[in-house]
Design a protein around this motif. Structure first.
Motif, PDB file in Angstrom:
ATOM      1  N   ARG A   1       0.869  -1.183   0.000  1.00 20.21           N
ATOM      2  CA  ARG A   1       0.000   0.000   0.000  1.00 20.21           C
ATOM      3  C   ARG A   1       0.903   1.230   0.000  1.00 20.21           C
ATOM      4  O   ARG A   1       1.779   1.364   0.873  1.00 20.21           O
ATOM      5  N   SER A   2       0.722   2.123  -0.975  1.00 19.11           N
ATOM      6  CA  SER A   2       1.558   3.317  -1.119  1.00 19.11           C
ATOM      7  C   SER A   2       0.684   4.553  -1.001  1.00 19.11           C
ATOM      8  O   SER A   2      -0.241   4.749  -1.815  1.00 19.11           O
ATOM      9  N   ALA A   3       0.957   5.380  -0.009  1.00 24.01           N
ATOM     10  CA  ALA A   3       0.173   6.594   0.206  1.00 24.01           C
ATOM     11  C   ALA A   3       0.947   7.530   1.112  1.00 24.01           C
ATOM     12  O   ALA A   3       1.819   7.105   1.882  1.00 24.01           O
ATOM     13  N   ALA A   4       0.630   8.826   1.027  1.00 26.77           N
ATOM     14  CA  ALA A   4       1.181   9.799   1.966  1.00 26.77           C
ATOM     15  C   ALA A   4       0.406   9.707   3.270  1.00 26.77           C
ATOM     16  O   ALA A   4      -0.806   9.474   3.264  1.00 26.77           O
ATOM     17  N   PRO A   5       1.082   9.891   4.412  1.00 23.62           N
ATOM     18  CA  PRO A   5       0.392   9.765   5.702  1.00 23.62           C
ATOM     19  C   PRO A   5      -0.781  10.718   5.858  1.00 23.62           C
ATOM     20  O   PRO A   5      -1.737  10.416   6.584  1.00 23.62           O
ATOM     21  N   ASP A   6      -0.719  11.881   5.191  1.00 25.62           N
ATOM     22  CA  ASP A   6      -1.744  12.905   5.372  1.00 25.62           C
ATOM     23  C   ASP A   6      -2.699  13.003   4.192  1.00 25.62           C
ATOM     24  O   ASP A   6      -3.434  13.990   4.064  1.00 25.62           O
ATOM     25  N   ALA A   7      -2.725  11.996   3.315  1.00 35.89           N
ATOM     26  CA  ALA A   7      -3.580  12.055   2.123  1.00 35.89           C
ATOM     27  C   ALA A   7      -4.566  10.888   2.118  1.00 35.89           C
ATOM     28  O   ALA A   7      -4.215   9.769   2.506  1.00 35.89           O
ATOM     29  N   PRO A   8      -5.824  11.127   1.689  1.00 34.48           N
ATOM     30  CA  PRO A   8      -6.829  10.058   1.675  1.00 34.48           C
ATOM     31  C   PRO A   8      -6.799   9.215   0.411  1.00 34.48           C
ATOM     32  O   PRO A   8      -7.717   8.428   0.157  1.00 34.48           O
ATOM     33  N   VAL A   9      -5.774   9.378  -0.412  1.00 38.29           N
ATOM     34  CA  VAL A   9      -5.678   8.652  -1.678  1.00 38.29           C
ATOM     35  C   VAL A   9      -4.347   7.917  -1.726  1.00 38.29           C
ATOM     36  O   VAL A   9      -3.419   8.215  -0.964  1.00 38.29           O
ATOM     37  N   GLY A  10      -4.247   6.965  -2.629  1.00 38.75           N
ATOM     38  CA  GLY A  10      -3.005   6.228  -2.759  1.00 38.75           C
ATOM     39  C   GLY A  10      -3.142   5.086  -3.746  1.00 38.75           C
ATOM     40  O   GLY A  10      -4.012   5.109  -4.625  1.00 38.75           O
ATOM     41  N   PHE A  11      -2.306   4.068  -3.570  1.00 40.98           N
ATOM     42  CA  PHE A  11      -2.253   2.957  -4.517  1.00 40.98           C
ATOM     43  C   PHE A  11      -2.121   1.642  -3.764  1.00 40.98           C
ATOM     44  O   PHE A  11      -1.415   1.545  -2.759  1.00 40.98           O
ATOM     45  N   GLU A  12      -2.788   0.622  -4.274  1.00 40.87           N
ATOM     46  CA  GLU A  12      -2.575  -0.756  -3.857  1.00 40.87           C
ATOM     47  C   GLU A  12      -1.845  -1.457  -4.996  1.00 40.87           C
ATOM     48  O   GLU A  12      -2.314  -1.469  -6.133  1.00 40.87           O
ATOM     49  N   SER A  13      -0.673  -2.010  -4.691  1.00 41.58           N
ATOM     50  CA  SER A  13       0.147  -2.653  -5.721  1.00 41.58           C
ATOM     51  C   SER A  13       0.363  -4.126  -5.405  1.00 41.58           C
ATOM     52  O   SER A  13       0.456  -4.520  -4.238  1.00 41.58           O
ATOM     53  N   THR A  14       0.450  -4.910  -6.462  1.00 40.25           N
ATOM     54  CA  THR A  14       0.902  -6.293  -6.361  1.00 40.25           C
ATOM     55  C   THR A  14       2.114  -6.458  -7.267  1.00 40.25           C
ATOM     56  O   THR A  14       2.013  -6.246  -8.486  1.00 40.25           O
ATOM     57  N   TYR A  15       3.251  -6.765  -6.674  1.00 38.70           N
ATOM     58  CA  TYR A  15       4.481  -7.019  -7.425  1.00 38.70           C
ATOM     59  C   TYR A  15       4.686  -8.533  -7.471  1.00 38.70           C
ATOM     60  O   TYR A  15       4.798  -9.172  -6.414  1.00 38.70           O
ATOM     61  N   THR A  16       4.750  -9.093  -8.657  1.00 41.06           N
ATOM     62  CA  THR A  16       5.019 -10.517  -8.804  1.00 41.06           C
ATOM     63  C   THR A  16       6.357 -10.680  -9.511  1.00 41.06           C
ATOM     64  O   THR A  16       6.500 -10.322 -10.689  1.00 41.06           O
ATOM     65  N   TYR A  17       7.350 -11.184  -8.782  1.00 42.46           N
ATOM     66  CA  TYR A  17       8.682 -11.417  -9.334  1.00 42.46           C
ATOM     67  C   TYR A  17       8.831 -12.899  -9.660  1.00 42.46           C
ATOM     68  O   TYR A  17       8.632 -13.750  -8.784  1.00 42.46           O
ATOM     69  N   THR A  18       9.166 -13.210 -10.882  1.00 45.71           N
ATOM     70  CA  THR A  18       9.514 -14.572 -11.265  1.00 45.71           C
ATOM     71  C   THR A  18      11.016 -14.598 -11.521  1.00 45.71           C
ATOM     72  O   THR A  18      11.506 -13.945 -12.450  1.00 45.71           O
TER      73      THR A  18
END
Length: 269
Positions: free
Chosen positions: A58-75
């Protein structure tokens, strides 16, 4: 790699970004201060020649109500290749983005930069028709464009492959699926964002590599319209892939390595 890959959704605002109001919207969304928190981690071995590592972040600024959910799949393959599949899901009322991809850092000795794509100068989605596709060689230092006000610079659109190499010939090759935006810099992104004059910039001990699936155009916000709709980066789900290959001084040239990667396809293990 010293750090990364990690979600990248910020650029040092250009004069156009600032005067058009885009930079203020990006800062309100916290894109300049994302913090990354791991929320899931899995490891599997789908075959004797491959290990798969899945990380949810989960990537977001501590003071912001928006952000990103990421899934990184490394093979991770037995020959040293690493295939990264990156899924990104924005959440909240997010503005159009400056870019979307991953950022990483390498030790400073990796100064030789080469790519196959438009060049030799920087290109952006709305500033690329004047560049010829070819093989280009440069250095990380030479990629800096000394605008009067330090800002975003040095992007290369539609890159088929790129390498960063040390003087001894050891390096990293990356290919897109099928293309990627590539940018390298001797300066930390935060320093570029804060500096008001070129003399304030101090090269980092690291080299910064940005691999973006999407990059916003530059527009003409300083004296005319902003970025046209077809050159914007909407805050929507994205999925893209990158492939990395380390190589040594005795390896075939990057052009041949890249052909081998691309001819091998992007099959999943």
């Amino acid at each position: 790699l010293s750090r990364g890959p990690a979600l990248h959704a910020w650029r040092a605002p250009t004069d156009n970004d600032t005067l058009s109001g885009e930079a203020a919207r990006w800062r309100s969304a916290g894109l300049d201060r994302l913090e990354h928190v791991v929320t899931g981690f899995e490891v599997a071995q789908p075959s004797p020649q491959a290990v798969r590592v899945l990380t949810r972040v989960r990537s977001a600024a501590p003071d912001a109500p928006v952000g990103f959910e990421s899934t990184y799949t490394y093979t991770i393959l037995a020959n040293g290749d690493i295939l990264l599949d990156h899924e990104v899901q924005p959440f909240g009322d997010m503005p159009d983005l400056p870019c979307l991809g991953v950022a990483m850092a390498l030790p400073g000795r990796y100064q030789r930069f080469a790519w196959y794509g438009p060049g030799p100068h920087e290109t952006y989605p709305d500033r690329r028709l004047g560049a010829m596709i070819g093989n280009y060689e440069s250095t990380v230092t030479e990629q800096y464009v000394p605008y009067i006000m330090p800002q975003e610079h040095g992007n290369h659109c539609d890159v088929r492959w790129a390498t960063l190499t040390s003087e001894s010939g050891v390096g990293l090759l990356v290919t897109g699926d099928p293309v990627v935006n590539v940018k390298v810099s001797p300066f930390a992104l935060g320093d570029l964002t804060q500096a008001r004059h070129t003399y304030e910039l101090v090269p980092s001990p690291d080299v910064f590599l940005y691999l973006d699936h999407a990059v916003s155009g530059l527009g003409n916000g300083s004296c005319g319209p902003g970025v046209l709709p077809q050159y914007r980066v909407p805050a929507q789900p994205y999925r893209y892939s990158l492939r990395f290959r380390p190589f040594g001084a005795g390896s075939p040239p990057p052009q041949r390595l890249a052909r081998e990667l691309r001819s091998g396809g992007w099959q999943r293990v």
